[in-house]
Write an enzyme that holds these catalytic residues in place. Structure first.
Site, mmCIF file in Angstrom:
data_model
loop_
_atom_site.group_PDB
_atom_site.id
_atom_site.type_symbol
_atom_site.label_atom_id
_atom_site.label_comp_id
_atom_site.label_asym_id
_atom_site.label_seq_id
_atom_site.Cartn_x
_atom_site.Cartn_y
_atom_site.Cartn_z
ATOM 1 N N ARG A 95 0.805 -1.161 0.047
ATOM 2 C CA ARG A 95 -0.071 0.132 -0.042
ATOM 3 C C ARG A 95 0.819 1.236 0.049
ATOM 4 N NH1 ARG A 95 -3.566 -1.289 5.359
ATOM 5 N NH2 ARG A 95 -1.601 -2.251 5.689
ATOM 6 N N LYS B 167 1.651 2.358 7.109
ATOM 7 C CA LYS B 167 2.164 1.686 8.669
ATOM 8 C C LYS B 167 2.949 2.622 9.204
ATOM 9 C CE LYS B 167 0.764 -1.604 9.602
ATOM 10 N NZ LYS B 167 -0.237 -1.947 10.423
ATOM 11 N N TYR C 142 -0.918 4.928 10.383
ATOM 12 C CA TYR C 142 -1.254 3.838 11.552
ATOM 13 C C TYR C 142 -0.180 3.579 12.404
ATOM 14 C CZ TYR C 142 -5.493 2.576 8.966
ATOM 15 O OH TYR C 142 -6.574 2.375 8.384
ATOM 16 N N HIS D 136 -0.606 2.292 16.138
ATOM 17 C CA HIS D 136 -0.860 1.255 17.229
ATOM 18 C C HIS D 136 0.280 0.947 18.268
ATOM 19 C CE1 HIS D 136 -4.084 -0.444 14.521
ATOM 20 N NE2 HIS D 136 -3.251 -0.451 13.472
ATOM 21 N N GLU E 164 -5.750 5.452 13.594
ATOM 22 C CA GLU E 164 -6.722 4.320 14.368
ATOM 23 C C GLU E 164 -7.197 5.056 15.406
ATOM 24 O OE1 GLU E 164 -2.713 3.637 16.212
ATOM 25 O OE2 GLU E 164 -3.536 3.953 14.105
ATOM 26 N N ASP F 33 -2.440 -6.168 15.683
ATOM 27 C CA ASP F 33 -1.759 -4.991 15.641
ATOM 28 C C ASP F 33 -1.985 -4.452 16.930
ATOM 29 O OD1 ASP F 33 -4.241 -4.320 15.104
ATOM 30 O OD2 ASP F 33 -3.620 -3.650 13.091
#
Length: 371
Positions: free
Chosen positions: A15, A74, A93, A95, A117, A269
């Protein structure tokens, strides 16, 4: 504003933070976008498409990172920590609850890090997590079905069964977006499906979607233990915003599962909800523990980057545009975007992440002498 789009470095993560169509919108709004060469190739977006959209192609990750706003998919990996800068905005993201090392690196750098998120609407919905949760939920059953094949180490069960042979059983822990989408695919394949949740209202809503094709069970240790015994595919779909996922399936429960059954933990994750599961990768997606196949790839949607990149950009672009137009002031004008802020000025600022790492809070003064 100068916006950088580095190539993702996570294993087989294809991605990309901005698609060419998103770049065009930002370019037409007067911003300058620097895309690392081949950053979008894995998703089907070649450099030429970015050039046509108004982007500048740069040769190195450093050139993409060295911008006021960096947009990724990510979290930064250890090799990218060197690029983190104070007075810089990172939108991706994160996490953090499952990654202390990254949390410390972000704090040390002084960067302002906004996590997709944890951007949250008044109704509790997570608009930037939802598109990937939809994809991950659907993929969880797709991958689970694959690893149930005997050649992949599974029991050799066809989830949909055939006339005269009982279909496979899919047990889904969590009735949120991931669980809902996993049920959609499992029901479509003809499997026997159970959804577990502690929210009875949510279970009632799910019944309006799937009717008698799904069994709706109040989640408790005893109901989970009772039902894992004959489950073919167990899907972890639990989410607590910003926090580590709770362990719902202990090693003792896993021991009771039949050999060759499969666990796919989408919550990996955020630390995962299965005691025996640890993160894996697209290169080595599974391992055997207690005779059960475990799948723990934390970036599952990276397997379908053409679809996933566009789905993600459909949701993130309005927020990227706000950040590009207003910088950090966008957090003052948009309280929902502000909830995405996890780290700023050498401090953890998101309440849920602060609860996970209480010893990392309140240390901004320690860094001021270094800046």
């Amino acid at each position: 504003m100068e916006i950088g789009v580095p190539k993702e470095t996570k294993d087989q993560e294809f991605r990309v933070g901005l698609s060419p169509s998103s770049v065009r919108v930002l370019h037409e709004a007067g911003h300058f976008i620097f895309v690392e060469t081949q950053a979008g190739a894995g998703a089907g977006f070649e450099d030429e498409k970015y050039i046509q959209a108004g982007a500048l192609i740069v040769d190195t990750a450093k050139e993409a990172w060295d911008r006021e706003l960096v947009v990724k998919v990510k979290e930064p990996l250890a090799s990218e920590y060197q690029f983190l800068q104070k007075e810089q905005l990172l939108f991706t993201y994160l996490h953090l609850a499952a990654d202390r090392t990254l949390t410390e690196a972000l704090i040390d750098s002084g960067i302002s890090a906004i996590a997709y998120e944890t951007v949250e609407l008044p109704n509790g919905k997570l608009p930037l997590l939802t598109p990937m949760s939809i994809i991950a939920g659907r993929l969880a059953v797709q991958f689970g079905a694959r690893y149930l094949e005997r050649q992949q180490g599974g029991r050799g069960v066809l989830l949909g069964g055939v006339p005269g042979v009982r279909p496979g059983k899919v047990m889904i822990l969590g009735g949120g977006v991931v669980g809902t989408e996993a049920a959609r695919i499992a029901v479509g394949m003809g499997a026997r499906v159970q959804i577990f949740d502690v929210n009875v209202e949510r279970l009632a809503y799910l019944e309006t979607l799937y009717g008698s094709r799904v069994e709706y069970i109040y989640s408790s240790p005893s109901t989970i233990e009772k039902n894992v015994i004959d489950t073919d595919l167990l899907i972890g779909a639990v989410l607590v915003t910003g926090k580590r996922a709770p362990i719902l399936v202990s090693r003792n429960f896993v021991k009771q599962m039949r050999h060759g059954s499969v666990i796919v933990d989408v919550a990996v994750d955020q630390g995962g909800c299965v005691e025996t599961l640890h993160p894996t990768s697209h290169t080595q997606p599974t391992y055997l523990e207690e005779g059960v196949v475990h799948y723990g790839v934390p970036n599952m949607p990276g397997a379908v980057p053409w679809t996933a990149t566009q789905a993600l950009n459909n949701s993130t672009l309005p927020y990227v545009l706000k950040l590009a137009n207003q910088g950090l002031k966008a957090l003052e004008t948009d309280p929902f975007l502000a909830k995405g802020l996890n780290v700023q000025n050498h401090q953890l600022v998101h309440p849920a992440v602060k609860e996970v790492f209480p010893d990392l809070t309140g240390n901004a003064k320690d860094h001021q002498s270094k800046d």
